[in-house]
Write a protein that holds these residues in place. Sequence first.
Motif: not given
Length: 871
Positions: A455-463
């Motif tokens: 999740l911590t890796s995915y959220l910046p990309e989703a942002f």
Amino acid sequence: MIAWPLLSLVLSALVCGAFYFKLSSDRKALEESGLKDAALLSRAYAQQLIHTLEAIDQTSMELRDFWEQSGGHVRLEQMRGTGSFVAQQFRYITIFDRHGRLVTSSFPIADKVSIEAQDFFKFHRDNNSDALRIGAPRWGRFVKKRVIQFTRRLSDADDRFAGVLVIAVAPEYFVQFSEATGLGNNGLLGLVDYDSVIESTLVVNGREGAGHGALVRVPAEAIGGPAVTLNGDQWFTDGRARFFSVQPLNSYPLAVAVGIAKHEKLAPYRQARAVYGKIAAAAVVILMAFGFALTYLSMRLAWRQYKADGIREAYRSTTERASEGFFMWQVIAGSRGEVVDLELVDCNERGAALYQRQKGELIGARLSALYQPFFFDELLNICRVVIADGFYEDEFETRHGSLVSARWIYRKFVHSGSRIALTLRDITEKKQNEHDLARLATQDALTGLPNRHWLTSYLPEAFARATAGKSIMAVLFIDLDNFKNVNDSAGHSAGDQLLREVAIRLRAVLRQPTDHVARLGGDEFTVVIETAKSEEEVSHVAGRIAQILQEPFLISGRDVVVGGSIGIALYPRDASDPETLLKSADIAMYAAKEEKKGTYRFYSSQYYEKIRSRLRLEQALALAIRNDEFVMHYQPRIATRTNKLAGMEALVRWAHPEQGFIPPNEFIPLAERTGLILPLGDLVISKVCAQLALWQREGGTVFPVSINVSARQFSEGRVSSHLASCLARYQVSSHLIEVELTESAMMGDLKTVQREIDALNQLGVKIHVDDFGTGYSSLSLLNQLKLDVLKIDRAFTAQLGSGREGEIFFRAIVSMAKALGMQVVAEGVETKEQLALLQTLDCDEIQGYLISAPLQAERMSALFRQDIFVM
């Protein structure tokens, strides 16, 4: 006479050469295995260490935000006691102001210190950078040990430099949770930078240590490249050579160094060399003896044949016991000398098992008859390479139609004369382990969902995608409402089954591929809606999740209803970065849980202030436990028939220095929710034992005291161990202590409950069932557990005298308790009419305001001398 000795010498040379070739191949294979293992371990530990550094980074940002939001009024001394916003494993945290003077620290610092001259202080003062700075290892002046300093700039409301946050972490921390089983007895596991070595972060002889076998410096060619073999005299203080791999930690200026001792990895080679040496020496002696003997008489020929057969049998025995499949193929050449086929002339049982055949079925078979045309052509091409080069090896995954039963195979071909030796080894387990290591980094092992690291890796990309598309992104933070009850009543296996079922339902709610669900840990889940059109659309998804979580789950053959509280935060409305968005959703979830479980709430800044207020109350309670702001009151129990004092119940009161006495119904639920009930329960047991010891020293009769314990104390097995320690410390007889349990405390794992009850029985402590009738009453449970006293809740006592139904129900409870051999105590007795009825109902003891309100210890002492209570 000369020919036979010469022939013996030639044969001896051939035997020694064959053994030498075999040993060389084995040594090379072990060295390559050592290099691969070192690279694999360094990559696996690098992933683990990145998570640790990210946790330090996140902790420093949380403390910075909390410090800046509080206007610089954070006191780490108080936060350390409660664990609030500070990870407990980071013991050494300090905050310095803009002049380098100490503001607050999580550990005591007696000196008046200033860090204004320190490099890291100057760096943060002169650079308006928000990044975490990692310092070189150094001797910690305040913590008195070698540490790595992680520092972050603090700013005031105008974004001016306001100070520095320092987290000092001992280098040993970075290896204390590592799995060192693959390192051997002299392996090395270290955290390094590119210019120096942190010597104390080593794993030596399977445990943490420093100095022994330390790395002198980091070889430049090993950084980020393939594993290398390092000479011991040049690179290590113990002089041992090692297979060595250095794995950089991505964006951090650090790397992981792994060294596997070469002499340990080559131990099988040395053992084989000793065995082969003895065999070779024996063969030479035998051949020479045969050569000379055959010059004298023919009977030596038979003797030589006998010895040769023995050697062949030893070789056969060795190959049959091997864990690898061994095959010997005879090359069949065409008219122009090209390879057209191969015939199997020998194999061991392990090799036949890999082909799922009997050994007798395979020997004599041709390659073209065993394999389909496609596989035959492929193997024939490999054999041509082997004949040209003399050697070939690889690892491959078997395909549909393969004769070999294993999924992954390592194979090695060696050409000798007109034959090709083939060795096959099943490496499926090794490949599976490599796959599992990669999967576990981002997948939750229990539910199969993505985990917090993903999740911590995915959220910046989703942002970034939401920003580019100017769309709404939502994070839903989900916490199950009654999960602890399931764990306590049905056991952890049922809790695990429930979590898997919840994961399945949450997956079913996802609308499109851009929606994701992850498990953060425990009973916490997160749903990310990457592209939402409106707040109403998010509300619809949240409502659907709340609805499916309210529906019963079939767990261990029975329906279980848990429900879930959901907090929602939206980007860009509620946060400008992933970390704040996730934290805002968490705050909204707590608001939903406190207002009305089983529903959802959108984030509001008011929730944050409410949580801060609750946090201050938690901190006050933790401080009260540490400062012992609690006093004990005692309520007497009277024998119903004689009106004489039979015992008393200990009741804890919080004597707040400013607010006065705080009733238990205000702080006990808070202690239960935060886990502070454990130290508070230990404090109560200690205070009661100390009071009993004082009463014993004053002389006269001392009566038993019953102590209330929480379900959490009981389920963790703390009661019997701490009680035994206090009885011994204060020299109090065990018959003076009784333990009161609520029915919910007995609804956990039956084996754990029985074990704790047995421990209390062995101490000689009586056990009461408190507030009977208000919890999960179970007659079968009361029958299984050895309990002494049943205390009937005041709700049933209040019904006495108001009708015949209350009297009938009370009589039934008394009859049941008597049948189980238990004494009966009626709680909440307030009228003489109730007392008269209880005397006719065969109730043993009574407790309530008709006799006395809870009294302090000094007033309770006076009652010891009172013979009969007149009511």
